[in-house]
Design a protein around this motif. Structure first.
Motif, PDB file in Angstrom:
ATOM      1  N   SER A   1       0.837  -1.210   0.000  1.00  0.00           N
ATOM      2  CA  SER A   1       0.000   0.000   0.000  1.00  0.00           C
ATOM      3  C   SER A   1       0.872   1.260   0.000  1.00  0.00           C
ATOM      4  O   SER A   1       0.365   2.363  -0.226  1.00  0.00           O
ATOM      5  N   LEU A   2       2.182   1.082   0.215  1.00  0.00           N
ATOM      6  CA  LEU A   2       3.088   2.230   0.262  1.00  0.00           C
ATOM      7  C   LEU A   2       4.091   2.278  -0.894  1.00  0.00           C
ATOM      8  O   LEU A   2       4.621   3.341  -1.215  1.00  0.00           O
ATOM      9  N   HIS A   3       4.402   1.120  -1.497  1.00  0.00           N
ATOM     10  CA  HIS A   3       5.436   1.056  -2.527  1.00  0.00           C
ATOM     11  C   HIS A   3       5.057   0.051  -3.616  1.00  0.00           C
ATOM     12  O   HIS A   3       4.144  -0.746  -3.448  1.00  0.00           O
ATOM     13  N   ASN A   4       5.825   0.081  -4.688  1.00  0.00           N
ATOM     14  CA  ASN A   4       5.811  -0.953  -5.708  1.00  0.00           C
ATOM     15  C   ASN A   4       7.250  -1.129  -6.194  1.00  0.00           C
ATOM     16  O   ASN A   4       8.159  -0.428  -5.740  1.00  0.00           O
ATOM     17  N   VAL A   5       7.458  -2.069  -7.079  1.00  0.00           N
ATOM     18  CA  VAL A   5       8.765  -2.285  -7.701  1.00  0.00           C
ATOM     19  C   VAL A   5       8.518  -2.293  -9.197  1.00  0.00           C
ATOM     20  O   VAL A   5       7.668  -3.046  -9.684  1.00  0.00           O
ATOM     21  N   VAL A   6       9.243  -1.443  -9.917  1.00  0.00           N
ATOM     22  CA  VAL A   6       9.072  -1.363 -11.360  1.00  0.00           C
ATOM     23  C   VAL A   6      10.436  -1.548 -12.017  1.00  0.00           C
ATOM     24  O   VAL A   6      11.393  -0.851 -11.676  1.00  0.00           O
ATOM     25  N   MET A   7      10.506  -2.509 -12.943  1.00  0.00           N
ATOM     26  CA  MET A   7      11.733  -2.738 -13.685  1.00  0.00           C
ATOM     27  C   MET A   7      11.718  -1.812 -14.901  1.00  0.00           C
ATOM     28  O   MET A   7      10.810  -1.888 -15.726  1.00  0.00           O
ATOM     29  N   VAL A   8      12.716  -0.931 -14.953  1.00  0.00           N
ATOM     30  CA  VAL A   8      12.788   0.065 -16.015  1.00  0.00           C
ATOM     31  C   VAL A   8      14.126  -0.048 -16.752  1.00  0.00           C
ATOM     32  O   VAL A   8      14.994  -0.829 -16.359  1.00  0.00           O
ATOM     33  N   ASP A   9      14.300   0.767 -17.781  1.00  0.00           N
ATOM     34  CA  ASP A   9      15.584   0.822 -18.478  1.00  0.00           C
ATOM     35  C   ASP A   9      16.440   1.918 -17.834  1.00  0.00           C
ATOM     36  O   ASP A   9      16.018   2.582 -16.880  1.00  0.00           O
TER      37      ASP A   9
ATOM     38  N   GLU B   1      17.296   6.884 -14.492  1.00  0.00           N
ATOM     39  CA  GLU B   1      17.837   8.237 -14.324  1.00  0.00           C
ATOM     40  C   GLU B   1      16.734   9.276 -14.147  1.00  0.00           C
ATOM     41  O   GLU B   1      16.870  10.201 -13.355  1.00  0.00           O
ATOM     42  N   ASN B   2      15.639   9.127 -14.896  1.00  0.00           N
ATOM     43  CA  ASN B   2      14.541  10.103 -14.857  1.00  0.00           C
ATOM     44  C   ASN B   2      13.463   9.766 -13.839  1.00  0.00           C
ATOM     45  O   ASN B   2      12.486  10.512 -13.717  1.00  0.00           O
ATOM     46  N   CYS B   3      13.608   8.641 -13.173  1.00  0.00           N
ATOM     47  CA  CYS B   3      12.573   8.184 -12.228  1.00  0.00           C
ATOM     48  C   CYS B   3      11.201   8.124 -12.901  1.00  0.00           C
ATOM     49  O   CYS B   3      10.202   8.661 -12.401  1.00  0.00           O
ATOM     50  N   SER B   4      11.168   7.457 -14.061  1.00  0.00           N
ATOM     51  CA  SER B   4       9.904   7.321 -14.780  1.00  0.00           C
ATOM     52  C   SER B   4       9.833   5.939 -15.418  1.00  0.00           C
ATOM     53  O   SER B   4      10.852   5.337 -15.732  1.00  0.00           O
ATOM     54  N   ALA B   5       8.625   5.464 -15.584  1.00  0.00           N
ATOM     55  CA  ALA B   5       8.412   4.143 -16.179  1.00  0.00           C
ATOM     56  C   ALA B   5       7.621   4.285 -17.466  1.00  0.00           C
ATOM     57  O   ALA B   5       6.643   5.025 -17.525  1.00  0.00           O
ATOM     58  N   SER B   6       8.035   3.564 -18.482  1.00  0.00           N
ATOM     59  CA  SER B   6       7.290   3.554 -19.743  1.00  0.00           C
ATOM     60  C   SER B   6       6.098   2.601 -19.600  1.00  0.00           C
ATOM     61  O   SER B   6       5.997   1.850 -18.622  1.00  0.00           O
TER      62      SER B   6
END
Length: 150
Positions: free
Chosen positions: A91-99, A104-109
């Motif tokens: 409820s507080l976090h998730n885990v996202v695998m990004v490139d 670097e940009n703290c963003s997920a496609s």
């Protein structure tokens, strides 16, 4: 510790080189040829056992997936087959695998893999990995890691 705990590495190396030389030149006895074959089989088995021994890592150790993760990977050597376990309150976090760019940009496609169970297990293959939390402000606050598996 050396191969059988008997000889040091240089003794094994010189003995193996001599057996190989004799074997290739056709000067080895049946006993030496058998010893060579057994040694090659044992070395092959030992290398496979060592390579297949996977380690399971609790990301963030006892703190879990939380802020200021930047140095958690220091001193660790990740291998293909190792497993990362992300423990967190979903409820507080998730885990996202990004490139790399997403890291670097703290963003997920839209193609990014999102984990949100609170107990996510990710088996590593060879390559670079980047993980962030996409809850607002979390990645910028240090909730991200990058690592390479060999």
């Amino acid at each position: 510790m050396n191969f059988l705990g008997i000889y040091d590495a240089c003794c094994w190396k010189s003995q193996l080189e001599e057996i190989c030389r004799m074997y290739v030149q056709g000067r080895s006895s049946a006993r030496q040829a058998t010893a060579f074959a057994v040694l090659m089989i044992l070395l092959s088995l030992f290398s496979r056992l060592r390579a297949t021994h996977a380690t399971t890592y609790a990301v963030g150790d006892s703190s879990g997936w939380n802020f200021n993760m930047g140095n958690w990977t220091e001193g660790k050597r990740f291998k293909a087959g190792d497993i990362l376990t992300f423990n967190y309150d979903s409820s507080l976090h998730n885990v996202v695998m990004v490139d790399a760019k997403g890291y670097e940009n703290c963003s997920a496609s839209s193609k990014a893999k999102i984990y949100n169970s609170g107990n996510d297990k990710i088996k590593l293959s060879r390559g670079k990995y980047y993980f962030i939390c996409t809850f607002p402000g979390h990645c910028d606050g240090g909730l991200k890691i990058q690592l390479s598996a060999y």
